[in-house]
Design a protein around this motif. Structure first.
Motif, PDB file in Angstrom:
ATOM      1  N   PHE A 298      -0.466  -4.499   0.904  1.00 27.29           N
ATOM      2  CA  PHE A 298       0.910  -4.106   0.589  1.00 27.29           C
ATOM      3  C   PHE A 298       1.907  -5.248   0.721  1.00 27.29           C
ATOM      4  CE2 PHE A 298      -0.130  -3.016   4.955  1.00 27.29           C
ATOM      5  CZ  PHE A 298       0.850  -3.696   5.671  1.00 27.29           C
ATOM      6  N   GLY A 299       1.470  -6.376   1.262  1.00 28.78           N
ATOM      7  CA  GLY A 299       2.375  -7.507   1.419  1.00 28.78           C
ATOM      8  C   GLY A 299       1.927  -8.457   2.505  1.00 28.78           C
ATOM      9  N   VAL A 300       2.897  -9.210   2.998  1.00 32.50           N
ATOM     10  CA  VAL A 300       2.635 -10.270   3.961  1.00 32.50           C
ATOM     11  C   VAL A 300       3.564 -10.087   5.144  1.00 32.50           C
ATOM     12  CG1 VAL A 300       2.803 -12.764   4.290  1.00 32.50           C
ATOM     13  CG2 VAL A 300       1.939 -11.865   2.138  1.00 32.50           C
ATOM     14  N   LEU A 301       3.025 -10.244   6.352  1.00 30.26           N
ATOM     15  CA  LEU A 301       3.862 -10.226   7.547  1.00 30.26           C
ATOM     16  C   LEU A 301       4.194 -11.663   7.914  1.00 30.26           C
ATOM     17  CD1 LEU A 301       2.085  -7.442   9.603  1.00 30.26           C
ATOM     18  CD2 LEU A 301       4.216  -7.282   8.321  1.00 30.26           C
ATOM     19  N   VAL A 302       5.479 -11.892   8.168  1.00 35.44           N
ATOM     20  CA  VAL A 302       5.960 -13.223   8.504  1.00 35.44           C
ATOM     21  C   VAL A 302       6.603 -13.168   9.883  1.00 35.44           C
ATOM     22  CG1 VAL A 302       7.558 -15.078   7.870  1.00 35.44           C
ATOM     23  CG2 VAL A 302       6.319 -13.843   6.085  1.00 35.44           C
ATOM     24  N   ASP A 303       6.162 -14.041  10.772  1.00 41.19           N
ATOM     25  CA  ASP A 303       6.678 -14.126  12.138  1.00 41.19           C
ATOM     26  C   ASP A 303       7.861 -15.090  12.163  1.00 41.19           C
ATOM     27  OD1 ASP A 303       7.205 -14.553  14.819  1.00 41.19           O
ATOM     28  OD2 ASP A 303       5.158 -15.111  15.350  1.00 41.19           O
TER      29      ASP A 303
ATOM     30  N   GLU B  34      -3.169 -11.689  -8.476  1.00 36.10           N
ATOM     31  CA  GLU B  34      -4.129 -10.624  -8.147  1.00 36.10           C
ATOM     32  C   GLU B  34      -3.999 -10.164  -6.700  1.00 36.10           C
ATOM     33  OE1 GLU B  34      -6.120  -9.071 -10.356  1.00 36.10           O
ATOM     34  OE2 GLU B  34      -5.186 -10.322 -11.883  1.00 36.10           O
ATOM     35  N   ALA B  35      -3.833 -11.107  -5.781  1.00 38.62           N
ATOM     36  CA  ALA B  35      -3.779 -10.774  -4.353  1.00 38.62           C
ATOM     37  C   ALA B  35      -2.739 -11.659  -3.668  1.00 38.62           C
ATOM     38  CB  ALA B  35      -5.147 -10.999  -3.714  1.00 38.62           C
ATOM     39  N   ALA B  36      -2.176 -11.151  -2.581  1.00 41.16           N
ATOM     40  CA  ALA B  36      -1.173 -11.913  -1.826  1.00 41.16           C
ATOM     41  C   ALA B  36      -1.728 -13.259  -1.371  1.00 41.16           C
ATOM     42  CB  ALA B  36      -0.684 -11.099  -0.631  1.00 41.16           C
ATOM     43  N   SER B  37      -3.026 -13.300  -1.120  1.00 40.26           N
ATOM     44  CA  SER B  37      -3.654 -14.555  -0.689  1.00 40.26           C
ATOM     45  C   SER B  37      -3.651 -15.611  -1.788  1.00 40.26           C
ATOM     46  CB  SER B  37      -5.081 -14.301  -0.196  1.00 40.26           C
ATOM     47  OG  SER B  37      -5.844 -13.700  -1.222  1.00 40.26           O
ATOM     48  N   ASP B  38      -3.347 -15.223  -3.029  1.00 37.61           N
ATOM     49  CA  ASP B  38      -3.179 -16.201  -4.110  1.00 37.61           C
ATOM     50  C   ASP B  38      -1.860 -16.952  -3.959  1.00 37.61           C
ATOM     51  OD1 ASP B  38      -5.541 -15.255  -5.205  1.00 37.61           O
ATOM     52  OD2 ASP B  38      -4.539 -14.016  -6.728  1.00 37.61           O
TER      53      ASP B  38
END
Length: 174
Positions: free
Chosen positions: A32-37, A56-60
Motif C-alpha cells: 500500500f505504500g512506503v513508511l518513512v521515519d 509495478e512495485a514500490a521497491s521499483d
C-alpha cells in the motif's frame, strides 16, 4: 522508555504542517505504500504518492534505508499519523507533455486494441493515449484490429488532455 518514544512522536507530529518539506529514511516497503521515519515517527507515503510514472512495485522507486525528501500532505495528531508524498516535489511530466504536445501531430506505437473502446497508443515513455472507436470507424473499420495492430507505428494528433483524470485523447492521422 515507551512513554518517552510516544512523547517524541507526538512532539514531531505537533511540529509538522501540510506543505512542509522534510527528510526521512525509508523504514519499510508495503504493497500500500512506503513508511518513512522522520526522527522516530513513521509516516506513510501512499503508493499513489510515490512517483508520476507507472511502476509495478514500490521497491521499483525506493529501497529500505534510502534517505528521501518528502512533502507533508497531512497530519492527524489524535491518531498519531502523518501522510507524505515523494512525487509532489517533482514536476508533473503530464503537464509538461500537455504544454509541448497539445495540438501537435506526433509519432506513437499501438500498445492495446480494445474492440469496444478503441486503440491505446504510447506517445511518450510514460504516457498512452486513446484513439477512440469513432476515429477508427471513419476509416470504414468495424473492428479496431482491422485498422491497427499491436506494435504498429502511427501518427496521431493530441486532441485532448485531462490533467485531473490523467487521460490523453488522440486522433489518428495519415
Amino acid at each position: 522508555m515507551a512513554e518517552t518514544a510516544d512523547r517524541g512522536r507526538r512532539t514531531i507530529l505537533e511540529t509538522l504542517e501540510p506543505g512542509q518539506v522534510c527528510k526521512g529514511v525509508v523504514s519499510s516497503i508495503e504493497k500500500f505504500g512506503v513508511l518513512v521515519d522522520i526522527g522516530g515517527l513513521d509516516g506513510l507515503v501512499n503508493v499513489t504518492e510515490l512517483a508520476w510514472t507507472h511502476f509495478e512495485a514500490a521497491s521499483d522507486i525506493v529501497e529500505v534505508g534510502q534517505q528521501v525528501t518528502i512533502l507533508v500532505l497531512g497530519v492527524d495528531i489524535e491518531r498519531e499519523q502523518a501522510s507524505f508524498s515523494l512525487k509532489a516535489l517533482h514536476p508533473d511530466p503530464l503537464e509538461e507533455f500537455a504544454r509541448v504536445q497539445f495540438g501537435r501531430v506526433i509519432p506513437g506505437r499501438v500498445e492495446n486494441v480494445f474492440f469496444s473502446v478503441g486503440v491505446f497508443v504510447e506517445v511518450h515513455e510514460n504516457f498512452k493515449g486513446l484513439v477512440p472507436m469513432h476515429e477508427l470507424a471513419e476509416r470504414n473499420a468495424d473492428q479496431p484490429e482491422n485498422v491497427l495492430l499491436y506494435g504498429d507505428e502511427v501518427m496521431v494528433e493530441v486532441t485532448g488532455i485531462n490533467l485531473y483524470r490523467r487521460r490523453i485523447l488522440l486522433s489518428l492521422r495519415s
